[in-house]
Structures are given as structure tokens and as C-alpha cells.
Design a protein around this motif. Sequence first.
Motif, short mmCIF file in Angstrom:
data_model
loop_
_atom_site.label_atom_id
_atom_site.label_comp_id
_atom_site.label_asym_id
_atom_site.label_seq_id
_atom_site.Cartn_x
_atom_site.Cartn_y
_atom_site.Cartn_z
N PRO A 1 0.84 -1.20 0.00
CA PRO A 1 0.00 0.00 0.00
C PRO A 1 0.87 1.25 0.00
CG PRO A 1 -0.28 -1.27 2.05
CD PRO A 1 0.66 -2.02 1.17
N GLY A 2 0.47 2.22 -0.77
CA GLY A 2 1.17 3.49 -0.83
C GLY A 2 2.34 3.49 -1.82
N VAL A 3 2.58 2.39 -2.51
CA VAL A 3 3.68 2.31 -3.47
C VAL A 3 3.12 2.63 -4.85
CG1 VAL A 3 5.37 0.81 -4.58
CG2 VAL A 3 4.91 0.58 -2.13
N LEU A 4 3.76 3.58 -5.51
CA LEU A 4 3.32 3.96 -6.83
C LEU A 4 4.04 3.10 -7.88
CD1 LEU A 4 3.36 7.85 -6.52
CD2 LEU A 4 1.39 6.34 -6.45
#
Length: 126
Positions: free
Chosen positions: A4-7
Motif C-alpha cells: 500500500p502506498g507504493v506507486l
Amino acid sequence: MEAPGVLVRQVRKRRSTAEKRLIVEQALEPGASVARVARAHGLNANVVFNWRRLYSDGKLVVEAPQAMKLLPVSVEEHEVVEPPPEEVVTPSYGSIHIELRGKVRISVEGHADPAAIRAVLEVLRG
């Protein structure tokens, strides 16, 4: 699986002019939806609309590869005349040592031209 939160960055695919024209022509078919055509090719509809504008302005032109240029050729029949075979001279290798009275010594190593040796001897004789 992505954290989560990784582009995740997607790499843009460069399309050739021929590919762009093909996609635009699909979008211009009667009853075709630009959004559906764009989605089918993994594109945003705005990109296809932009390409349609370029297409209609004549700026989306596929350049033909340079064709080979043919030159005119004429064939004429000529009698083939074989040249006479040249005299084959096999080079001679070795050494020649000549001693003349008066302490004159001549040494010729390797390939010796008979005409040159004859000329040298005539000069020494004279």
C-alpha cells in the motif's frame, strides 16, 4: 502484490505513425467509440482525439520507404576474343656471386633480372 502506498510507474509505449493511423482509422469507422478503441489499445481517449486531429490536418502521414531506382540497361552481343596467353616467367631465387680481376665482387641475392645483370656486366667490361 503491491504494497500500500507504493506507486507503480508504467512505461509509455511509443507508437509508430503507422500504428497511430491504424488506431485513428478504427476510431473513425461508423459506429465506433473513441473511448472503446482507445481502451482496446491501452490508451487514453484524449490521446486518440489528439491523433484524430493530426490525422485530419494531414500531419499523421506515413512516409514510404525510399524505393530503389532502376537504371535502364541494354544488352548487346559481342564476340568474345580471348587474349593470347602471356608468357609465364617463373622467378628464380638464389644468389649469384661474381668475382672479377681487380677485387671487383658482385653479389645478387633473390630474384635477379637478367637484363639488369647483363647491363651491369657490360659496364664493368668496358
